[in-house]
Write an enzyme that holds these catalytic residues in place. Structure first.
Site, PDB file in Angstrom:
ATOM      1  N   CYS A  86      -0.254  11.839   1.192  1.00  0.00           N
ATOM      2  CA  CYS A  86      -0.192  12.124  -0.243  1.00  0.00           C
ATOM      3  C   CYS A  86      -1.144  11.224  -1.027  1.00  0.00           C
ATOM      4  O   CYS A  86      -2.006  11.711  -1.765  1.00  0.00           O
ATOM      5  CB  CYS A  86       1.236  12.027  -0.751  1.00  0.00           C
ATOM      6  SG  CYS A  86       2.081  10.464  -0.408  1.00  0.00           S
ATOM      7  N   TYR A  87      -1.009   9.910  -0.876  1.00  0.00           N
ATOM      8  CA  TYR A  87      -1.907   9.005  -1.589  1.00  0.00           C
ATOM      9  C   TYR A  87      -3.373   9.224  -1.204  1.00  0.00           C
ATOM     10  O   TYR A  87      -4.255   9.269  -2.077  1.00  0.00           O
ATOM     11  CB  TYR A  87      -1.534   7.548  -1.319  1.00  0.00           C
ATOM     12  CG  TYR A  87      -0.220   7.079  -1.905  1.00  0.00           C
ATOM     13  CD1 TYR A  87       0.044   7.178  -3.270  1.00  0.00           C
ATOM     14  CD2 TYR A  87       0.745   6.498  -1.090  1.00  0.00           C
ATOM     15  CE1 TYR A  87       1.244   6.714  -3.806  1.00  0.00           C
ATOM     16  CE2 TYR A  87       1.943   6.021  -1.611  1.00  0.00           C
ATOM     17  CZ  TYR A  87       2.184   6.138  -2.970  1.00  0.00           C
ATOM     18  OH  TYR A  87       3.369   5.672  -3.492  1.00  0.00           O
TER      19      TYR A  87
END
Length: 306
Positions: free
Chosen positions: A117-118
Site C-alpha cells: 500500500c505505502y
C-alpha cells in the site's frame, strides 16, 4: 467458452474479503473459496490451488510462500497480495502504471506480486521523476505516511473496533528501527540508488492513506521546478487509468490533505506543492483499494483479458 477459475486463498482477511466482494458478482469468471473447516487443511488448499487458473494469495508472508511452493500444475498463475515476493526477480511487479511495458508484462505473467500500500504512493510519485532525470537517483529521500488502521489487517480492525477500542492509541508512528519491510520495495521499483528513509504511522480511521515526500530545489538538477515535476507526472499518467494528477492550482487551493478522500475508489491521486525553493510530493489513496484489493483485481483483469 470456459470461464477462468479464480481461487482466493485467504478470503477472510481485510484484503481477501474486499477481493471476494468485488469478484462474487462477476459473470466472466468462476470464483472458488474454501469452506471454513478446510481453510487450514494443507491438502484441501493444495488441491484448490492446483485446480484453478489463477490463484490470489491473501495470506501472511510465510503462508504465501508455502502456497506458492505447493503449486505443481504448470498452468496455474498467481497474484500474491502479501509482501513475500515483491522484490523477487522471478515475479512481475503488479503496478501497471509505472511504465509503458508493465501492463503487458502483467497480462502475460505466470507470477504477479501485488504492490504494497505505502509503496504504491511512493513509487507512483517517484518512478516517473527519476526515470525522467528530474530527481537524482541518489537524492536523500524521506517519506512520511499515515494509513488507516485496516492497514494492520484484522488485528488493526479488532484493536479499533473491538471491545477494547476505547484504549486504542489514536495516532502512532511505528517502524522506529528504520527498517520497514516496504523500504527495499520502494527503493527497487522507484529506481533510487540509495535507501530511502520511511516513516509510517497509523491513525484512528479505518482506511485511507496520505503519503508525502519533500524535495529541496537546490538539490535538484538546474531548472527543475515544482511545475516541471508536475508536468512530468501529468504526462506519464495521462492515459494510464487509475492515477489522477491534480492540477497545481487545485492542489494550492487545498487547506489540508484528508487520507480518506479517495476511499472506496481505486484511484491514486498525486499532487505537487511548491513554495520558496521547497517542493512537496503527495499521494492520497485507499489502502484497501488501489493499495490492495483494487490493485489485485486490476491485475486479474489484465491476466484474464477482461
Amino acid at each position: 467458452m470456459t470461464l477462468p477459475v479464480v481461487f482466493i486463498d485467504g478470503d477472510q482477511g481485510t484484503t481477501g474479503l474486499q477481493i471476494h466482494q468485488r469478484l462474487q458478482g462477476r459473470t466472466d469468471l468462476t470464483l472458488v473459496t474454501l469452506p471454513a473447516e478446510q481453510r487450514k487443511n494443507a491438502k484441501s488448499r493444495a488441491a484448490a490451488i492446483n485446480a484453478c487458473d489463477i490463484a490470489i494469495l491473501c495470506l501472511p508472508d510465510d503462508a504465501a510462500r508455502e502456497a506458492a511452493a505447493s503449486i505443481e500444475n504448470p498452468a496455474v498463475r498467481v497474484i500474491d497480495a502479501s509482501s513475500a515476493h515483491r522484490t523477487d526477480p522471478e515475479w512481475v511487479y503488479g503496478f501497471a502504471q509505472i511504465s509503458a511495458q508493465q501492463k503487458h508484462a502483467i497480462a502475460t505473467a505466470k507470477r504477479v506480486t501485488n504492490p504494497g500500500c505505502y509503496p504504491t504512493g511512493a513509487i507512483g510519485l517517484l518512478r516517473p521523476l527519476l526515470d525522467a532525470g528530474l530527481v537524482p537517483r541518489d537524492y536523500p529521500i524521506s517519506i512520511n505516511a499515515i494509513s488507516g488502521y485496516s492497514g494492520k489487517g484484522r488485528a488493526g480492525v479488532d484493536e479499533f473496533e473491538g471491545p477494547d477500542a476505547a484504549q486504542a492509541t489514536p495516532f502512532q508512528i511505528y517502524g522506529l528501527g528504520l527498517a520497514h519491510k516496504h523500504v527495499p520495495e520502494i527503493q527497487q521499483y522507484s529506481g533510487l540508488s540509495e535507501r530511502p528513509v520511511f516513516i509510517p504511522a497509523y491513525g484512528s480511521f479505518r482506511q485511507g492513506i496520505v503519503l508525502t515526500t519533500a524535495l529541496q530545489q537546490r538539490l535538484l538538477p538546474a531548472g527543475v521546478t515544482g511545475a516541471s515535476l508536475h508536468a512530468c507526472l501529468e504526462q506519464h499518467y495521462a492515459d494510464s487509468g487509475f492515477v489522477e494528477v491534480l492540477s497545481m492550482d487545485a492542489a494550492k487551493a487545498l487547506s489540508g490533505l484528508d487520507p480518506r478522500v479517495m476511499n472506496d475508489t481505486d484511484t491514486l491521486r498525486l499532487m505537487v506543492f511548491e513554495n520558496a525553493g521547497h517542493v512537496m510530493l503527495a499521494a492520497v489513496f485507499d489502502n484497501l483499494g488501489k493499495g490492495a484489493a483494487g490493485a489485485a483485481v486490476q491485475n486479474l483483469d489484465l491476466m484474464i483479458g477482461a
